[in-house]
Design a protein around this motif. Structure first.
Motif, PDB file in Angstrom:
ATOM      1  N   MET A   1      45.973  47.671  -3.853  1.00 40.43           N
ATOM      2  CA  MET A   1      44.918  46.835  -4.407  1.00 40.43           C
ATOM      3  C   MET A   1      44.844  47.059  -5.911  1.00 40.43           C
ATOM      4  N   THR A   2      44.708  45.980  -6.655  1.00 40.19           N
ATOM      5  CA  THR A   2      44.583  46.097  -8.099  1.00 40.19           C
ATOM      6  C   THR A   2      43.134  46.411  -8.460  1.00 40.19           C
ATOM      7  N   THR A   3      42.953  46.992  -9.628  1.00 44.03           N
ATOM      8  CA  THR A   3      41.614  47.284 -10.109  1.00 44.03           C
ATOM      9  C   THR A   3      40.971  45.988 -10.574  1.00 44.03           C
ATOM     10  N   PRO A   4      39.775  45.676 -10.066  1.00 48.33           N
ATOM     11  CA  PRO A   4      39.142  44.412 -10.460  1.00 48.33           C
ATOM     12  C   PRO A   4      38.750  44.419 -11.924  1.00 48.33           C
ATOM     13  N   ARG A   5      38.875  43.250 -12.562  1.00 50.80           N
ATOM     14  CA  ARG A   5      38.462  43.109 -13.959  1.00 50.80           C
ATOM     15  C   ARG A   5      36.970  42.867 -14.070  1.00 50.80           C
ATOM     16  N   VAL A   6      36.339  42.437 -12.993  1.00 52.60           N
ATOM     17  CA  VAL A   6      34.928  42.073 -13.037  1.00 52.60           C
ATOM     18  C   VAL A   6      34.167  42.949 -12.040  1.00 52.60           C
ATOM     19  N   ASP A   7      33.195  43.690 -12.526  1.00 48.34           N
ATOM     20  CA  ASP A   7      32.357  44.539 -11.687  1.00 48.34           C
ATOM     21  C   ASP A   7      31.094  43.759 -11.346  1.00 48.34           C
ATOM     22  N   PRO A   8      30.773  43.606 -10.046  1.00 44.44           N
ATOM     23  CA  PRO A   8      29.570  42.841  -9.665  1.00 44.44           C
ATOM     24  C   PRO A   8      28.291  43.365 -10.303  1.00 44.44           C
ATOM     25  N   TYR A   9      28.289  44.626 -10.721  1.00 44.13           N
ATOM     26  CA  TYR A   9      27.090  45.200 -11.337  1.00 44.13           C
ATOM     27  C   TYR A   9      27.043  44.945 -12.841  1.00 44.13           C
ATOM     28  N   GLU A  10      28.092  44.354 -13.386  1.00 39.14           N
ATOM     29  CA  GLU A  10      28.124  44.118 -14.826  1.00 39.14           C
ATOM     30  C   GLU A  10      28.056  42.646 -15.205  1.00 39.14           C
ATOM     31  N   VAL A  11      27.909  41.757 -14.242  1.00 40.35           N
ATOM     32  CA  VAL A  11      27.764  40.332 -14.557  1.00 40.35           C
ATOM     33  C   VAL A  11      26.316  40.066 -14.961  1.00 40.35           C
ATOM     34  N   PRO A  12      26.095  39.070 -15.805  1.00 39.25           N
ATOM     35  CA  PRO A  12      24.712  38.747 -16.182  1.00 39.25           C
ATOM     36  C   PRO A  12      23.909  38.292 -14.968  1.00 39.25           C
ATOM     37  N   GLY A  13      22.621  38.603 -14.971  1.00 37.84           N
ATOM     38  CA  GLY A  13      21.757  38.209 -13.870  1.00 37.84           C
ATOM     39  C   GLY A  13      21.866  39.161 -12.703  1.00 37.84           C
ATOM     40  N   ARG A  14      21.622  38.650 -11.512  1.00 37.64           N
ATOM     41  CA  ARG A  14      21.627  39.467 -10.294  1.00 37.64           C
ATOM     42  C   ARG A  14      23.014  40.082 -10.071  1.00 37.64           C
ATOM     43  N   PRO A  15      23.094  41.402  -9.811  1.00 35.55           N
ATOM     44  CA  PRO A  15      24.383  41.983  -9.427  1.00 35.55           C
ATOM     45  C   PRO A  15      24.852  41.327  -8.129  1.00 35.55           C
ATOM     46  N   CYS A  16      26.037  40.735  -8.169  1.00 39.06           N
ATOM     47  CA  CYS A  16      26.443  39.926  -7.018  1.00 39.06           C
ATOM     48  C   CYS A  16      27.953  39.719  -7.026  1.00 39.06           C
ATOM     49  N   SER A  17      28.560  39.902  -5.869  1.00 35.26           N
ATOM     50  CA  SER A  17      30.001  39.672  -5.749  1.00 35.26           C
ATOM     51  C   SER A  17      30.354  38.197  -5.866  1.00 35.26           C
ATOM     52  N   ILE A 142      22.299  34.801  10.098  1.00 33.95           N
ATOM     53  CA  ILE A 142      22.752  35.624   8.973  1.00 33.95           C
ATOM     54  C   ILE A 142      21.604  35.779   7.984  1.00 33.95           C
ATOM     55  N   HIS A 143      21.332  37.017   7.601  1.00 34.19           N
ATOM     56  CA  HIS A 143      20.229  37.308   6.689  1.00 34.19           C
ATOM     57  C   HIS A 143      20.719  38.226   5.582  1.00 34.19           C
ATOM     58  N   PRO A 144      20.354  37.937   4.336  1.00 31.70           N
ATOM     59  CA  PRO A 144      20.778  38.784   3.223  1.00 31.70           C
ATOM     60  C   PRO A 144      20.008  40.112   3.190  1.00 31.70           C
ATOM     61  N   GLU A 145      20.695  41.154   2.777  1.00 33.11           N
ATOM     62  CA  GLU A 145      20.091  42.471   2.568  1.00 33.11           C
ATOM     63  C   GLU A 145      20.472  42.914   1.164  1.00 33.11           C
ATOM     64  N   VAL A 146      19.506  43.088   0.297  1.00 35.62           N
ATOM     65  CA  VAL A 146      19.766  43.492  -1.083  1.00 35.62           C
ATOM     66  C   VAL A 146      20.076  44.985  -1.115  1.00 35.62           C
ATOM     67  N   THR A 147      21.224  45.333  -1.694  1.00 29.73           N
ATOM     68  CA  THR A 147      21.603  46.740  -1.816  1.00 29.73           C
ATOM     69  C   THR A 147      21.656  47.200  -3.270  1.00 29.73           C
ATOM     70  N   ALA A 148      21.478  46.288  -4.208  1.00 30.51           N
ATOM     71  CA  ALA A 148      21.496  46.634  -5.632  1.00 30.51           C
ATOM     72  C   ALA A 148      20.147  47.240  -6.013  1.00 30.51           C
ATOM     73  N   ALA A 149      20.187  48.431  -6.584  1.00 27.70           N
ATOM     74  CA  ALA A 149      18.958  49.101  -7.003  1.00 27.70           C
ATOM     75  C   ALA A 149      18.200  48.243  -8.022  1.00 27.70           C
ATOM     76  N   GLY A 150      16.902  48.163  -7.850  1.00 19.94           N
ATOM     77  CA  GLY A 150      16.056  47.437  -8.800  1.00 19.94           C
ATOM     78  C   GLY A 150      15.986  45.943  -8.547  1.00 19.94           C
ATOM     79  N   TRP A 151      16.487  45.470  -7.416  1.00 17.27           N
ATOM     80  CA  TRP A 151      16.481  44.039  -7.107  1.00 17.27           C
ATOM     81  C   TRP A 151      15.901  43.791  -5.724  1.00 17.27           C
ATOM     82  N   THR A 152      15.254  42.638  -5.574  1.00 11.97           N
ATOM     83  CA  THR A 152      14.817  42.138  -4.268  1.00 11.97           C
ATOM     84  C   THR A 152      15.419  40.735  -4.141  1.00 11.97           C
ATOM     85  N   LEU A 153      15.178  40.086  -3.021  1.00 10.86           N
ATOM     86  CA  LEU A 153      15.672  38.715  -2.863  1.00 10.86           C
ATOM     87  C   LEU A 153      15.079  37.786  -3.922  1.00 10.86           C
TER      88      LEU A 153
END
Length: 158
Positions: A1-17, A142-153
């Motif tokens: 697997m290659t190292t991703p160039r984009v980290d979901p925690y570093e995109v603007p707004g909600r951390p999200c894949s 299917i229901h979302p579960e927020v796992t990013a610290a400091g965020w809710t739905l």
């Protein structure tokens, strides 16, 4: 697997894949290039003709897709002096996304689909199944579960 160039925690707004994924393949030419390669078109000229992409943009997108580990360049079997574009494991994994876009477009945008996917001697109809338990999945289950610290739905907690 290659190292991703984009980290979901570093995109603007909600951390999200989803946001991170769209930074890699979210423009029109990227997914159309992956579509063409999946259909067996490995040469730049074939991809350019079938996507109608401006060649400078397509060239940049193909380079980015290679850098992101979606495509790889390797010699063409019928012309080893030239390289073609081929899907990597990550690229093959994107085909599910492309099939869902095709399904959605066939349902909501056209009365006569211009392309059908076949499985053996019949039209392929995808079915959503949970990898974990093997059950058919109803989208309402299917229901979302927020796992990013400091965020809710509803957004950030602070």
């Amino acid at each position: 697997m290659t190292t991703p160039r984009v980290d979901p925690y570093e995109v603007p707004g909600r951390p999200c894949s989803i946001a991170a994924s769209l930074q890699v393949v979210g423009d029109r030419w990227s997914l159309l290039a992956v579509r063409e390669v999946s259909l067996g078109n490995h040469r730049f000229r074939q991809i350019a003709k079938n996507t109608a992409a401006p060649t400078d943009r397509l060239s940049a997108r193909l380079k980015a897709l290679v850098a992101d580990g979606i495509l790889e360049r390797r010699p063409l079997p019928d012309d080893p002096r030239h390289d073609g574009y081929y899907l990597t494991e990550a690229g093959r994994d994107l085909l599910g996304v492309i099939r869902e876009l095709l399904r959605w477009g066939d349902r909501w945008l056209t009365d006569q689909p211009p392309l059908r996917l076949r499985h053996h001697e019949h039209t392929y109809t995808p079915r959503r199944v949970c990898d974990h338990c093997g059950e058919s999945v109803d989208p309402d289950d299917i229901h979302p579960e927020v796992t990013a610290a400091g965020w809710t739905l509803h957004g950030p907690t602070a």
